[in-house]
Design an enzyme around this catalytic site. Structure first.
Site, PDB file in Angstrom:
ATOM      1  N   GLU A 181     -36.330   3.270 -10.637  1.00 14.13           N
ATOM      2  CA  GLU A 181     -36.307   2.175 -11.607  1.00 14.13           C
ATOM      3  C   GLU A 181     -36.210   2.814 -12.978  1.00 14.13           C
ATOM      4  OE1 GLU A 181     -39.440  -0.784 -13.641  1.00 14.13           O
ATOM      5  OE2 GLU A 181     -39.577  -0.703 -11.451  1.00 14.13           O
ATOM      6  N   CYS A 235     -41.780  -2.721 -18.104  1.00 18.96           N
ATOM      7  CA  CYS A 235     -40.376  -2.575 -17.725  1.00 18.96           C
ATOM      8  C   CYS A 235     -39.636  -3.907 -17.811  1.00 18.96           C
ATOM      9  CB  CYS A 235     -40.257  -1.999 -16.316  1.00 18.96           C
ATOM     10  SG  CYS A 235     -41.301  -2.804 -15.101  1.00 18.96           S
TER      11      CYS A 235
END
Length: 521
Positions: free
Chosen positions: A258, A295
């Protein structure tokens, strides 16, 4: 911690620092050696032979025991995590609950057992022109998994976070490469895992944890021939470096990385006209939550020029300028945030709408919230403006009309989330925009904020490149387990030699697809 034991080291010592003050915290920590990494992976491979065959109940008990041991740490864990991360106590308490909740979710998944996706096509010996053999398939663990701890979640994406929990649930031993920003927090959680493993009779090599203040041990772990998969949460540069290392091995392995996202929010005209102040309040809080170190932080706001957008900008600018500064995770992250945000403000056509004042005991670690603006034309022509700035920053793009808004959307790359803020009656008007957004994201949100990820079966936390390097998988929720398994088919085996998941009579009482019908029979 190598295979259930603390290993002495002659490496140079390093210390954790208090994120708010810069002062050293108690505890001596030592970078692992290449030999430590080799020992950990050999122990993991040895443990894999036993651990992959541990029954569902024992594996679930192990996961629940980890959760219980973490909970038992109580204030000791909270205080250390607050000191090392700069995150407030309430956030750490919530993250502890999320961490234990993930472990218990995977324990329930393992206990129920249907996640292995068992498929059975029984033999048809009389079929013409050729007989059909008996074929039975299910998912099987791949082997030792290397987990890289994340900086922004010292618990939920770290030593016992979702990557570790899902890998252990799949039947894979885990080697964690600790993030150097929170070594003491990691030590406490690592000890909890070791205690849980011993209490539930797990093989010693099922878990190891290695420190490294740089990159060398991580490179060894990814390149080691016994490593079968890698997880990473962090920057694009870091994720791509690991993916490159894994691809260049003599036997390539998957890296599930990620790598960041700007999580665009489309503010439709109807919503801005009806509730500009409400939306401004909601997004001032979301942009600056946790000093913007999520995020899923909304780093990009898109709107069509209107009186409603003007009101939204005015209110959001006022609110963000009044946001108190917050301690960022590390001095390095803080420095990088201020450098990048200032550089963007120098780009052509970018205007500063709001900036909060820095304050606190450690100037180097304090964030200043920033709201900037730019026209759609300038945004489309400048790729630099589409890069993530990790911190309490958001860029508002002003489009002239719907057609220009569509051009902005078309210029975007893959995202973890996108959000639509709109009234019900106007959603059908913007179907092209919504459809385009759905093609570049893993999760599309209506009238909410992207910050906050629910840990559940339906969650998708992963998106098209470069948000992640494989959009077919999620790092949050029960489907995260599928990163660490591969299908294996058994052809013409006697019933008693098959895994119980594939045996006649369905001894585990799981859902299976038998001759094209889902059944528990």
């Amino acid at each position: 911690m190598v295979a259930g034991r603390y290993v002495s080291s002659e490496s140079r010592v390093f210390h954790a620092i208090n994120a708010a003050t810069g002062e050293s915290l108690p505890g001596d920590f030592y970078p692992a050696t290449e030999q430590d990494a080799d020992d950990a992976l050999k122990a993991a491979q040895g443990a894999f032979k036993e651990y992959r065959l541990v029954g569902n109940e024992r594996r679930a008990a192990f996961l629940r025991a980890i959760a219980a041991e973490i909970s038992a740490l109580g204030a000791v864990l909270t205080e250390r995590a607050v000191a090392e991360s700069g995150l407030p106590e309430a956030r750490i308490s919530g993250e502890t609950g999320r961490t234990t909740g993930q472990l218990n979710l995977f324990a329930s998944l393992v206990e129920e057992g249907s996640w292995v996706d068992a498929v059975i096509d029984t033999a048809q010996p009389d079929r013409k022109p050729l007989a059909r053999p008996d074929i039975r398939k299910m998912l099987n663990p791949v082997g030792p998994v290397v987990v890289f701890g994340a900086s922004n979640f010292p618990l939920a994406f770290s030593v016992a976070g979702g990557d570790t929990a899902s890998a252990l649930a799949a039947g894979c031993p885990v080697i964690v490469k600790v993030h150097p920003a929170h070594p003491g927090t990691s030590a406490l959680v690592g000890a909890a895992i070791l205690k849980a493993a011993a209490a539930t009779g797990m093989p010693e090599g099922v878990f190891s944890m290695l420190y490294d203040s740089g990159y060398s041990v991580g490179e060894v772990l990814v390149g080691h021939p016994l490593t079968k998969a890698v997880t990473f949460t962090g920057s694009y540069k870091g994720g791509m470096a690991l993916a490159k290392l894994a691809a260049e091995r003599s036997t390539p392995i998957p890296v599930f990385a990620e790598m960041g996202s700007i999580n665009p929010v489309v503010l439709l005209p109807g919503s801005l006209q009806k509730r500009p102040h409400e939306l401004a309040s909601k997004y001032a809080a979301s942009i600056t939550l946790g000093a913007g170190q999520f995020c899923t932080n909304p780093g990009l706001l898109l709107g069509i020029k209107s009186e409603g957008l003007d009101s939204f900008i005015s209110e959001l600018s006022k609110l963000m300028s009044e946001i108190p500064s917050a301690t960022m995770l590390t001095p390095g992250i803080c420095k990088n945030y201020h450098t990048l945000s200032e550089e963007v403000l120098q780009e052509k056509g970018v205007s500063l709408f709001a900036r909060s004042e820095k304050s606190g005991t450690a100037e180097f670690s304090q964030s200043a919230a920033i709201l900037a603006g730019v026209t759609a034309t300038e945004f489309i022509s400048n790729p630099r403006l589409r890069e993530e700035i990790f911190g309490p920053y958001s860029l508002l793009v002003l489009a002239e009309d719907e057609a220009e808004l569509e051009q902005v959307v078309a210029s975007l790359e893959g995202q973890l989330t996108v959000t639509i803020m709109g009234e019900e009656e106007e959603l059908e008007t913007y179907t092209d925009v919504i459809d385009s957004l759905s093609q570049i994201t893993g999760r599309i949100i209506l009238n909410g904020v992207p910050t906050g990820v629910e840990v559940c079966h339906a969650m998708q936390h992963g998106g098209p490149f470069p948000a992640t390097n494989d959009s077919r998988f999620t790092s949050v929720g029960s489907d995260a387990v599928y990163r660490f398994v591969r299908p294996l088919a058994w052809q013409d085996w006697k019933n008693e030699l098959l895994p119980p998941e594939l045996q006649d009579g369905n001894p585990l009482a799981i859902w299976r697809k038998v001759n094209n019908n889902w059944t528990k029979d």
